[in-house]
Design a protein around this motif. Structure first.
Motif, mmCIF file in Angstrom:
data_model
loop_
_atom_site.group_PDB
_atom_site.id
_atom_site.type_symbol
_atom_site.label_atom_id
_atom_site.label_comp_id
_atom_site.label_asym_id
_atom_site.label_seq_id
_atom_site.Cartn_x
_atom_site.Cartn_y
_atom_site.Cartn_z
ATOM 1 N N ARG A 101 110.346 -31.956 120.450
ATOM 2 C CA ARG A 101 110.040 -31.051 121.561
ATOM 3 C C ARG A 101 109.682 -29.653 121.041
ATOM 4 N NH1 ARG A 101 113.145 -27.991 125.736
ATOM 5 N NH2 ARG A 101 112.011 -28.229 127.692
ATOM 6 N N GLY A 102 110.442 -29.179 120.024
ATOM 7 C CA GLY A 102 110.153 -27.863 119.465
ATOM 8 C C GLY A 102 108.788 -27.791 118.818
ATOM 9 N N PHE A 103 108.447 -28.809 118.017
ATOM 10 C CA PHE A 103 107.137 -28.816 117.359
ATOM 11 C C PHE A 103 105.999 -28.969 118.366
ATOM 12 C CE2 PHE A 103 109.557 -30.272 113.457
ATOM 13 C CZ PHE A 103 109.314 -29.111 112.745
ATOM 14 N N TYR A 104 106.245 -29.744 119.427
ATOM 15 C CA TYR A 104 105.216 -29.905 120.458
ATOM 16 C C TYR A 104 104.904 -28.568 121.119
ATOM 17 C CZ TYR A 104 102.876 -31.301 124.746
ATOM 18 O OH TYR A 104 101.975 -31.416 125.771
ATOM 19 N N LYS A 105 105.942 -27.777 121.429
ATOM 20 C CA LYS A 105 105.726 -26.483 122.079
ATOM 21 C C LYS A 105 104.936 -25.533 121.190
ATOM 22 C CE LYS A 105 109.576 -26.238 125.351
ATOM 23 N NZ LYS A 105 110.774 -25.479 125.778
ATOM 24 N N LEU A 106 105.050 -25.710 119.876
ATOM 25 C CA LEU A 106 104.312 -24.863 118.939
ATOM 26 C C LEU A 106 102.976 -25.479 118.541
ATOM 27 C CD1 LEU A 106 107.193 -23.644 116.584
ATOM 28 C CD2 LEU A 106 106.098 -22.399 118.443
ATOM 29 N N ASN A 107 102.641 -26.606 119.185
ATOM 30 C CA ASN A 107 101.372 -27.282 118.940
ATOM 31 C C ASN A 107 101.218 -27.716 117.476
ATOM 32 O OD1 ASN A 107 98.985 -28.328 120.064
ATOM 33 N ND2 ASN A 107 97.777 -26.586 119.296
ATOM 34 N N ASN A 108 102.347 -28.116 116.854
ATOM 35 C CA ASN A 108 102.311 -28.617 115.482
ATOM 36 C C ASN A 108 102.031 -30.121 115.527
ATOM 37 O OD1 ASN A 108 102.887 -29.504 112.852
ATOM 38 N ND2 ASN A 108 104.446 -27.917 112.552
ATOM 39 N N VAL A 109 100.735 -30.467 115.566
ATOM 40 C CA VAL A 109 100.314 -31.855 115.770
ATOM 41 C C VAL A 109 100.815 -32.760 114.647
ATOM 42 C CG1 VAL A 109 98.326 -33.387 116.035
ATOM 43 C CG2 VAL A 109 98.304 -31.100 117.076
ATOM 44 N N ILE A 110 100.800 -32.258 113.422
ATOM 45 C CA ILE A 110 101.205 -33.083 112.278
ATOM 46 C C ILE A 110 102.666 -33.498 112.395
ATOM 47 C CG2 ILE A 110 101.569 -33.079 109.784
ATOM 48 C CD1 ILE A 110 99.132 -31.279 109.524
ATOM 49 N N MET A 111 103.548 -32.531 112.686
ATOM 50 C CA MET A 111 104.972 -32.865 112.790
ATOM 51 C C MET A 111 105.267 -33.700 114.035
ATOM 52 S SD MET A 111 106.527 -31.965 110.135
ATOM 53 C CE MET A 111 108.142 -32.430 110.789
ATOM 54 N N VAL A 112 104.523 -33.472 115.116
ATOM 55 C CA VAL A 112 104.708 -34.289 116.322
ATOM 56 C C VAL A 112 104.408 -35.744 116.008
ATOM 57 C CG1 VAL A 112 103.742 -34.799 118.602
ATOM 58 C CG2 VAL A 112 104.343 -32.445 118.005
#
Length: 315
Positions: A264-275
């Motif tokens: 959820r945290g990475f999604y909010k930061l738009n970190n596609v790779i980690m998502v």
């Protein structure tokens, strides 16, 4: 017997005096107070010098800013007490609490190496009890680890008192350069001893944790902060998983919770790779059965987070 009270501080001139006044005991010479000034650039240094000049058994360490872990380690290296007690500089103790800890330690069995303390949270003037057993009692560290994983006990080292001889035996120090450093320190301590003494407040005494929305972990989220918190929580769970076999199911469920939290945290930061990486991990490691094992978790992430879930699985 002596208790070493270690207080690291960085730019704490607005609250350090309140903290020190709350921990200092005028009537007991069996305490030493080690205050580590971790490169403060405000008036903290002047406040500490004045406090040392007017109080006994106070020792000041001044060093360049190296972070909380290094500051705590600096205090540990010079401490002479039989027991170590860490207090954060923006928190404070109820009057008489330090004496209560001292008298309790004198009465517990010699083989006890850890104490868990009653804790309250102070948020905008409101006091909320976070942990406080009905009576003081000894339980297994496995039982205590279960309470930690369930969120019923606190991971902060300020909620414990550690036997110095024990920390030396297992060569335990704080990891420099890490946030969530207590998530490494506390599990290692717990898995190296069998019992922990849980102290009750008797309704009077608490460590008062000051809720700070600007703290490192609560301030603006970054990819690095989310990654470090995720790594700390996963490491914590692996330590428990490898040492407490009876808790394997609850630990696996918590690992899933940690995965979703980071996702959820990475999604909010738009970190596609980690998502994408975490989505693959969740799908690989958790079958449908494990996802629904803890129905509360399923409800939480399907209903309360529905917009987030719909968007993230479409990506």
């Amino acid at each position: 017997m002596l208790i070493s009270i270690i207080v690291p501080v960085f730019n704490g001139d607005k609250f350090i005096k309140t903290c020190l006044d709350s921990v200092y005991s005028e009537s007991n010479s069996n305490f030493e107070y080690i205050i580590v000034n971790d490169g403060s650039t405000d008036d903290t240094g002047d406040i500490l010098r004045e406090f040392k000049d007017t109080h006994d058994n106070v020792y000041i360490i001044t060093q360049k800013n190296q972070g909380l872990s290094v500051a705590r380690n600096s205090g540990l290296k010079v401490a002479k007490g039989d027991w170590m007690y860490f207090v954060d500089s923006d928190d404070f103790l109820d009057s008489g609490f330090i004496e209560y800890i001292y008298s309790s330690i004198r009465e517990i069995p010699n083989d006890i190496k850890l104490l868990s303390l009653p804790v309250a949270e102070i948020n905008r003037g409101t006091k909320k009890i976070l942990q406080n057993p009905i009576i003081s009692t000894t339980i297994t560290t496995e039982e205590f680890a279960k309470l930690l994983i369930q969120g019923k006990r606190q991971f902060g080292v300020w909620s414990f008192v550690f036997k110095k001889e024990f920390l030396d035996e297992i060569d335990l120090l704080f990891l420099p350069g890490k946030i969530c450093e207590d998530q490494y320190f506390v599990p290692i301590a717990l898995t190296n001893t069998s019992f922990i003494y849980c102290l009750s407040s008797n309704g009077n005494f608490f460590y008062n944790y000051s809720f700070n929305p600007k703290s490192i972990t609560r301030s603006k989220r970054t990819n690095d902060k989310i990654k470090q918190q995720y790594e700390a929580e996963q490491t914590r769970n692996k330590i428990f998983y490898n040492n407490f076999s009876e808790l394997s199911t609850i630990i696996r469920n918590n690992m899933l919770t940690v995965d979703f939290g980071a996702l959820r945290g990475f999604y909010k930061l738009n970190n596609v790779i980690m998502v994408r990486k975490l989505k693959m991990k969740i799908r690989k490691e958790n079958s449908i059965a494990s996802l629904i094992f803890d129905y509360k978790l399923l409800i939480k992430y399907i209903f309360s987070q529905m917009p987030f879930m719909l968007k993230i699985f479409d990506r």
